[in-house]
Motif scaffolding. Structure first.
Motif, PDB file in Angstrom:
ATOM      1  N   LEU A 128      48.154 110.791  -0.412  1.00  0.00           N
ATOM      2  CA  LEU A 128      48.161 112.234  -0.678  1.00  0.00           C
ATOM      3  C   LEU A 128      47.038 112.952   0.058  1.00  0.00           C
ATOM      4  CD1 LEU A 128      48.555 111.859  -4.541  1.00  0.00           C
ATOM      5  CD2 LEU A 128      50.380 112.056  -2.851  1.00  0.00           C
ATOM      6  N   GLY A 129      47.347 114.123   0.574  1.00  0.00           N
ATOM      7  CA  GLY A 129      46.310 114.996   1.100  1.00  0.00           C
ATOM      8  C   GLY A 129      45.966 114.828   2.555  1.00  0.00           C
ATOM      9  N   VAL A 130      46.679 113.956   3.267  1.00  0.00           N
ATOM     10  CA  VAL A 130      46.437 113.796   4.708  1.00  0.00           C
ATOM     11  C   VAL A 130      47.774 113.819   5.437  1.00  0.00           C
ATOM     12  CG1 VAL A 130      44.287 112.502   4.443  1.00  0.00           C
ATOM     13  CG2 VAL A 130      46.467 111.266   4.542  1.00  0.00           C
ATOM     14  N   THR A 131      47.742 114.194   6.706  1.00  0.00           N
ATOM     15  CA  THR A 131      48.951 114.198   7.518  1.00  0.00           C
ATOM     16  C   THR A 131      49.228 112.787   8.028  1.00  0.00           C
ATOM     17  OG1 THR A 131      47.768 114.642   9.578  1.00  0.00           O
ATOM     18  CG2 THR A 131      48.448 116.556   8.260  1.00  0.00           C
ATOM     19  N   GLY A 151      58.318 106.864   3.686  1.00  0.00           N
ATOM     20  CA  GLY A 151      58.845 108.135   3.222  1.00  0.00           C
ATOM     21  C   GLY A 151      57.960 109.284   3.615  1.00  0.00           C
ATOM     22  N   PHE A 152      58.590 110.322   4.160  1.00  0.00           N
ATOM     23  CA  PHE A 152      57.873 111.549   4.509  1.00  0.00           C
ATOM     24  C   PHE A 152      58.280 112.612   3.494  1.00  0.00           C
ATOM     25  CE2 PHE A 152      58.874 109.215   8.446  1.00  0.00           C
ATOM     26  CZ  PHE A 152      57.592 108.916   8.878  1.00  0.00           C
ATOM     27  N   ASN A 153      57.542 112.687   2.387  1.00  0.00           N
ATOM     28  CA  ASN A 153      57.913 113.586   1.303  1.00  0.00           C
ATOM     29  C   ASN A 153      57.520 115.030   1.590  1.00  0.00           C
ATOM     30  OD1 ASN A 153      59.097 111.560  -0.174  1.00  0.00           O
ATOM     31  ND2 ASN A 153      57.301 111.179  -1.452  1.00  0.00           N
ATOM     32  N   THR A 154      56.316 115.236   2.085  1.00  0.00           N
ATOM     33  CA  THR A 154      55.848 116.529   2.569  1.00  0.00           C
ATOM     34  C   THR A 154      54.933 116.238   3.752  1.00  0.00           C
ATOM     35  OG1 THR A 154      53.795 116.713   1.279  1.00  0.00           O
ATOM     36  CG2 THR A 154      55.833 117.428   0.190  1.00  0.00           C
ATOM     37  N   ASP A 155      54.364 117.284   4.334  1.00  0.00           N
ATOM     38  CA  ASP A 155      53.461 117.076   5.465  1.00  0.00           C
ATOM     39  C   ASP A 155      52.206 116.315   5.062  1.00  0.00           C
ATOM     40  OD1 ASP A 155      54.729 118.620   7.751  1.00  0.00           O
ATOM     41  OD2 ASP A 155      54.708 120.138   6.187  1.00  0.00           O
ATOM     42  N   THR A 156      51.843 116.361   3.795  1.00  0.00           N
ATOM     43  CA  THR A 156      50.623 115.683   3.349  1.00  0.00           C
ATOM     44  C   THR A 156      50.890 114.742   2.177  1.00  0.00           C
ATOM     45  OG1 THR A 156      50.072 117.582   1.933  1.00  0.00           O
ATOM     46  CG2 THR A 156      49.101 117.527   4.148  1.00  0.00           C
ATOM     47  N   ARG A 178      37.763 108.139   0.498  1.00  0.00           N
ATOM     48  CA  ARG A 178      38.037 108.990  -0.659  1.00  0.00           C
ATOM     49  C   ARG A 178      39.354 109.756  -0.496  1.00  0.00           C
ATOM     50  NH1 ARG A 178      32.066 111.401  -2.435  1.00  0.00           N
ATOM     51  NH2 ARG A 178      31.068 109.345  -2.701  1.00  0.00           N
ATOM     52  N   ILE A 179      40.328 109.069   0.101  1.00  0.00           N
ATOM     53  CA  ILE A 179      41.674 109.614   0.217  1.00  0.00           C
ATOM     54  C   ILE A 179      42.457 109.235  -1.025  1.00  0.00           C
ATOM     55  CG2 ILE A 179      43.803 109.648   1.570  1.00  0.00           C
ATOM     56  CD1 ILE A 179      41.353 110.875   2.975  1.00  0.00           C
ATOM     57  N   ARG A 180      43.125 110.189  -1.624  1.00  0.00           N
ATOM     58  CA  ARG A 180      43.889 109.901  -2.843  1.00  0.00           C
ATOM     59  C   ARG A 180      45.148 109.104  -2.500  1.00  0.00           C
ATOM     60  NH1 ARG A 180      45.845 114.545  -5.943  1.00  0.00           N
ATOM     61  NH2 ARG A 180      46.060 115.594  -3.932  1.00  0.00           N
ATOM     62  N   PHE A 181      45.421 108.101  -3.323  1.00  0.00           N
ATOM     63  CA  PHE A 181      46.651 107.335  -3.164  1.00  0.00           C
ATOM     64  C   PHE A 181      47.101 106.834  -4.521  1.00  0.00           C
ATOM     65  CE2 PHE A 181      43.199 104.284  -2.695  1.00  0.00           C
ATOM     66  CZ  PHE A 181      43.605 103.191  -3.443  1.00  0.00           C
ATOM     67  N   SER A 182      48.378 106.501  -4.612  1.00  0.00           N
ATOM     68  CA  SER A 182      48.961 106.056  -5.876  1.00  0.00           C
ATOM     69  C   SER A 182      49.920 104.911  -5.606  1.00  0.00           C
ATOM     70  CB  SER A 182      49.700 107.216  -6.551  1.00  0.00           C
ATOM     71  OG  SER A 182      50.334 106.790  -7.738  1.00  0.00           O
ATOM     72  N   ALA A 183      49.584 103.719  -6.097  1.00  0.00           N
ATOM     73  CA  ALA A 183      50.488 102.572  -5.968  1.00  0.00           C
ATOM     74  C   ALA A 183      51.703 102.788  -6.849  1.00  0.00           C
ATOM     75  CB  ALA A 183      49.764 101.285  -6.364  1.00  0.00           C
ATOM     76  N   LEU A 184      52.894 102.591  -6.295  1.00  0.00           N
ATOM     77  CA  LEU A 184      54.124 102.850  -7.023  1.00  0.00           C
ATOM     78  C   LEU A 184      54.590 101.606  -7.776  1.00  0.00           C
ATOM     79  CD1 LEU A 184      56.085 104.914  -4.360  1.00  0.00           C
ATOM     80  CD2 LEU A 184      54.394 105.685  -6.029  1.00  0.00           C
ATOM     81  N   ARG A 185      55.257 101.829  -8.883  1.00  0.00           N
ATOM     82  CA  ARG A 185      55.741 100.725  -9.723  1.00  0.00           C
ATOM     83  C   ARG A 185      57.105 100.263  -9.221  1.00  0.00           C
ATOM     84  NH1 ARG A 185      55.445 102.489 -15.843  1.00  0.00           N
ATOM     85  NH2 ARG A 185      56.068 100.309 -16.077  1.00  0.00           N
ATOM     86  N   VAL A 186      57.088  99.566  -8.091  1.00  0.00           N
ATOM     87  CA  VAL A 186      58.301  99.004  -7.512  1.00  0.00           C
ATOM     88  C   VAL A 186      58.053  97.528  -7.225  1.00  0.00           C
ATOM     89  CG1 VAL A 186      59.074 101.193  -6.536  1.00  0.00           C
ATOM     90  CG2 VAL A 186      57.620  99.682  -5.174  1.00  0.00           C
ATOM     91  N   SER A 187      59.140  96.786  -7.051  1.00  0.00           N
ATOM     92  CA  SER A 187      59.031  95.338  -6.938  1.00  0.00           C
ATOM     93  C   SER A 187      58.849  94.849  -5.512  1.00  0.00           C
ATOM     94  CB  SER A 187      60.287  94.678  -7.526  1.00  0.00           C
ATOM     95  OG  SER A 187      61.443  95.093  -6.816  1.00  0.00           O
ATOM     96  N   GLY A 188      59.064  95.723  -4.519  1.00  0.00           N
ATOM     97  CA  GLY A 188      59.001  95.247  -3.146  1.00  0.00           C
ATOM     98  C   GLY A 188      58.702  96.359  -2.160  1.00  0.00           C
ATOM     99  N   ARG A 275      59.483 123.397  -1.716  1.00  0.00           N
ATOM    100  CA  ARG A 275      58.654 124.603  -1.666  1.00  0.00           C
ATOM    101  C   ARG A 275      57.401 124.374  -0.826  1.00  0.00           C
ATOM    102  NH1 ARG A 275      58.965 125.665  -8.139  1.00  0.00           N
ATOM    103  NH2 ARG A 275      61.052 126.627  -8.205  1.00  0.00           N
ATOM    104  N   THR A 276      56.799 123.199  -0.977  1.00  0.00           N
ATOM    105  CA  THR A 276      55.614 122.884  -0.186  1.00  0.00           C
ATOM    106  C   THR A 276      55.948 122.848   1.294  1.00  0.00           C
ATOM    107  OG1 THR A 276      54.649 121.600  -2.006  1.00  0.00           O
ATOM    108  CG2 THR A 276      53.835 121.140   0.210  1.00  0.00           C
ATOM    109  N   ILE A 277      57.063 122.228   1.631  1.00  0.00           N
ATOM    110  CA  ILE A 277      57.487 122.148   3.035  1.00  0.00           C
ATOM    111  C   ILE A 277      57.798 123.542   3.564  1.00  0.00           C
ATOM    112  CG2 ILE A 277      59.261 121.249   4.594  1.00  0.00           C
ATOM    113  CD1 ILE A 277      59.527 118.886   2.512  1.00  0.00           C
ATOM    114  N   ARG A 278      58.471 124.358   2.762  1.00  0.00           N
ATOM    115  CA  ARG A 278      58.786 125.726   3.162  1.00  0.00           C
ATOM    116  C   ARG A 278      57.503 126.517   3.461  1.00  0.00           C
ATOM    117  NH1 ARG A 278      63.268 129.167   1.639  1.00  0.00           N
ATOM    118  NH2 ARG A 278      63.768 127.836  -0.158  1.00  0.00           N
ATOM    119  N   LYS A 279      56.526 126.362   2.584  1.00  0.00           N
ATOM    120  CA  LYS A 279      55.271 127.092   2.765  1.00  0.00           C
ATOM    121  C   LYS A 279      54.568 126.645   4.049  1.00  0.00           C
ATOM    122  CE  LYS A 279      50.929 128.198   0.446  1.00  0.00           C
ATOM    123  NZ  LYS A 279      50.064 127.959  -0.735  1.00  0.00           N
TER     124      LYS A 279
END
Length: 300
Positions: A128-131, A151-156, A178-188, A275-279
């Motif tokens: 999150l928060g970086v291109t 996955g390219f969810n938004t620009d950042t 100090r880049i925010r990231f979130s490990a997803l609850r997936v199996s692979g 909306r984020t992409i539109r902005k």
């Protein structure tokens, strides 16, 4: 112009579908017969936390999305001009456009979920928060190799996939900066090169099905463009090893109509991302705040 989006894996929750199951007992029973377990009971009670497991999550999300869309049609809501879905949600988009029927979609999603659940030794992380260029530069500086952009969810907001050692190295790289990231609850490591065996097997399975021409255009995750005639099976197989081009999908629709309206079945996150992409694209003056993404709630 109205674009209707369908949420994918990551937004399942105990109790989902209880608002619509009673309206479609025949379809719920059909799903139960195909899956070999009581779908309504699974969603209502979530025994043994099964809804966190990919092989159960994907069919459940597909059915709930489908029934909620049927409810939307029954209410005679404004017909959509375009359909799109995030990863798993693409199957609901194809159903809504008449490319496949309910049963075919469920059989495909069941097989897809089984193949993806069998993948192990890896995972996915939302950054999150970086291109994308900034992310790639950081990984390159630290010599982190083997990461795929999933996955390219938004620009950042970008999702990465890899083996567990690779992701651990990526997490260290991001944490030091100090880049925010979130490990997803997936199996692979979904949507990456590591899913090639699953892609090959799924392609063989898909060859046994036939797909109709869409009544309305459906945006493909793999290309970010509408599905072309005769290419559905190939793109659904490729989806397992290629990134979800959500940003490109939204930008394609914005290019067609800068005032396109987005609606969503299965949540609100896809509309927020739009909306984020539109902005960022300079086509919306609406003020919005950057949304925090909690663990496990980025669509995959």
């Amino acid at each position: 112009m109205l674009a209707l989006a369908f949420a994918g894996q990551g937004f399942q929750e105990k109790g989902m579908g209880l608002d619509v199951f009673g309206h479609y007992p025949g379809l719920v029973q059909l799903a139960t017969d195909i899956l070999g377990y009581d779908l309504a009971e699974l969603c209502r009670d979530d025994p043994d936390d099964l809804l966190t497991r990919t092989e159960y999550t994907q069919p459940a999300m597909y059915v709930v999305n489908a029934l909620r869309h049927f409810e939307r049609v029954r209410r005679e809501d404004t017909p959509a001009d375009f359909y799109l879905g995030h990863s798993l949600g693409e199957y609901n988009a194809l159903l809504a456009a008449g490319v496949l029927d309910f049963e075919t979609g469920l059989r495909l999603v069941r097989k897809r979920g089984e193949l993806m659940a069998a993948a192990s030794g890896g995972g996915m992380t939302a950054v999150l928060g970086v291109t994308v260029p900034e992310l790639l530069d950081m990984l390159h500086e630290d010599g982190v190799d083997g990461v795929d952009l999933a996955g390219f969810n938004t620009d950042t907001q970008t999702v990465i996939s890899g083996t567990l050692p690779v992701l651990e190295a990526a997490h260290r790289c991001l944490g030091q900066r100090r880049i925010r990231f979130s490990a997803l609850r997936v199996s692979g490591p979904f949507h990456s090169r590591y899913m090639e065996p699953a892609r090959a097997e799924f392609a063989r399975y898909l060859s046994g099905f036939r797909f109709a021409e869409p009544r309305q255009p459906v945006i493909a995750n793999v290309t970010g463009l509408p599905h072309e005639s005769g290419a559905v099976a190939g793109l659904l197989a490729e989806q397992l090893v290629r990134p979800v081009r959500w940003t490109d999908s939204i930008r394609h629709l914005l290019a067609l109509d800068p005032r396109v309206e987005f609606s969503e079945i299965g949540g609100e996150s896809l509309v927020r991302m739009a909306r984020t992409i539109r902005k960022r694209s300079g086509t919306d003056a609406e003020q919005s705040h950057h949304r925090k993404v909690s663990r496990g709630h980025v669509p995959v």
